[in-house]
Write an enzyme that holds these catalytic residues in place. Structure first.
Site, mmCIF file in Angstrom:
data_model
loop_
_atom_site.group_PDB
_atom_site.id
_atom_site.type_symbol
_atom_site.label_atom_id
_atom_site.label_comp_id
_atom_site.label_asym_id
_atom_site.label_seq_id
_atom_site.Cartn_x
_atom_site.Cartn_y
_atom_site.Cartn_z
ATOM 1 N N GLU A 178 -5.775 3.289 3.587
ATOM 2 C CA GLU A 178 -6.315 3.859 4.817
ATOM 3 C C GLU A 178 -7.766 4.308 4.649
ATOM 4 O O GLU A 178 -8.503 4.430 5.621
ATOM 5 C CB GLU A 178 -5.461 5.046 5.269
ATOM 6 C CG GLU A 178 -4.011 4.701 5.621
ATOM 7 C CD GLU A 178 -3.891 3.831 6.852
ATOM 8 O OE1 GLU A 178 -4.894 3.659 7.572
ATOM 9 O OE2 GLU A 178 -2.785 3.315 7.109
ATOM 10 N N ASP A 213 0.825 -1.197 0.000
ATOM 11 C CA ASP A 213 0.000 0.000 0.000
ATOM 12 C C ASP A 213 0.869 1.260 0.000
ATOM 13 O O ASP A 213 2.026 1.238 0.399
ATOM 14 C CB ASP A 213 -0.986 0.003 1.176
ATOM 15 C CG ASP A 213 -0.472 -0.734 2.395
ATOM 16 O OD1 ASP A 213 0.737 -0.982 2.480
ATOM 17 O OD2 ASP A 213 -1.278 -1.065 3.272
#
Length: 360
Positions: free
Chosen positions: A126, A67
């Protein structure tokens, strides 16, 4: 381990430029510049994300994911490579994740590995949006994907340790907002108003009653009122709940609706309940788990992990394909994930590369 690229320097450079989900423009540009060095790769972009294909011929692909996004946290580590973007920080270790994935690519290319591999640099983890961005785009559909694999840094383990378990390792998460509409009045005549703040307080109390051994409900924001002598006509309550299965998540959503209905009746207010991002549970495939434990290189210590209620949108991938996510120890430290003083040890990058490489 020798690398053609300097992974420590790369980590430090990435750490300097943390960016919000779907706004990882500088991060994407930096990664693309490094990937140009490998002429055997096919590099594709989707918004701020990157999908890299390494092909050795026909057959199924293994996908490795890292990520990219950061958090709205002010950095307080004091290191030389501290964030240059005020109010933003790689406080969840995604700078380490990206560096590990680049190291894996470097090792695969250098060793001319005979395998079909995909490397996904995923934005907006997130926000709980990035994995589904790629799933919904159809970009992955042209590949036969046999497995999806990822890691996550952890300050609960030392450098050189990894932790994992079969089955569910990360919970499913649901964001929610309650918007309460009341009626304002002067503090001297509260009976003429409908107190949204008071209704909100009772609502929060009732939400706490929904907590059970395998369910977690958290209210993180509560905003209401404009003046000390005015009965508030509005309240906005924001939170998240965590559970272990989709069915449990949906049951909690139903109970949140029931709470809203009860509060409306008791206080005469109107409530609009909105559900935000949903993150699926992360389920580790038994065969991949067994392979991981048996193939780990000497010198890397395996620890059996428990279920964690931290959310991870890798779950959107692990529900579609056999998946494995494990914890990468980055040194035990006082300050944990999402803290302005969290600072993973860069020595963990090498351990991460070796741990992923054994799954090829």
């Amino acid at each position: 381990m020798e690398f053609a690229i300097n992974l420590i320097k790369i980590r430090e450079n990435l750490h300097k430029i943390p960016e919000a989900g779907l706004k990882e423009f500088s991060t994407q540009k930096y990664l693309l510049n490094i990937l140009k060095q490998f002429d055997c790769l096919q590099v594709m972009t989707l918004q701020t994300g990157i999908l890299v294909e390494y092909s050795a011929g026909s057959g199924a692909y293994k996908l490795f994911r890292a990520d990219m996004d950061a958090l709205p946290v002010e950095e307080k580590t004091g290191v030389e490579f501290t964030s240059v973007n005020s109010g933003w920080m790689h406080a969840c270790g995604h700078d380490i994740h990206m560096s590990v994935l680049l190291g894996l690519i470097d090792k695969v290319v250098s060793n001319k590995v005979n395998a079909n591999l995909l490397f996904l640099f995923q934005p907006a983890e997130e926000l709980g949006l990035g994995a589904n961005l790629f799933v919904d785009s159809g970009l992955l559909d042209k590949y036969e994907i046999e497995s999806v694999i990822a890691l996550h840094v952890s300050p609960e383990y030392e450098v050189g340790q990894v932790a994992c378990k079969s089955g569910t390792i990360f919970a499913t998460a649901q964001e929610f907002d309650f918007e309460i509409e009341g009626k304002s009045s002067h503090a001297a005549k509260p009976h003429l108003g409908k107190d949204a703040l008071l209704a909100g307080c009772e609502l929060v109390k009732k939400l706490q009653l929904l907590r059970e051994d395998e369910d977690r409900v958290c209210v993180g924001e509560f905003n209401s009122g404009v003046a000390r002598n005015v009965v508030s006509d509005f309240a906005v309550i924001k939170g998240t709940h965590r559970s272990l299965t989709k069915d449990c998540r949906e049951e909690l959503n139903k109970r949140l609706n029931d709470v809203a209905t009860t509060i409306e009746s008791e206080f005469g207010v109107k409530i609009n309940l909105k559900f935000g991002a949903t993150t699926c549970e992360v389920i580790n495939n038994q065969k991949l788990f067994d392979k991981f434990v048996s193939k780990l290189p000497k010198g890397i210590e395996f620890i059996e992990a428990g279920i964690d209620y931290t959310a991870e949108d890798f779950g959107a991938l692990s529900l579609l394909y056999p998946g494995l996510l494990f914890w990468l120890g980055v040194g035990k430290q006082k300050f944990g994930l999402h803290n302005g003083k969290f600072l993973p040890d860069s020595r963990a990058i090498d351990v991460g590369v070796s741990s992923l490489y054994c799954l090829i």
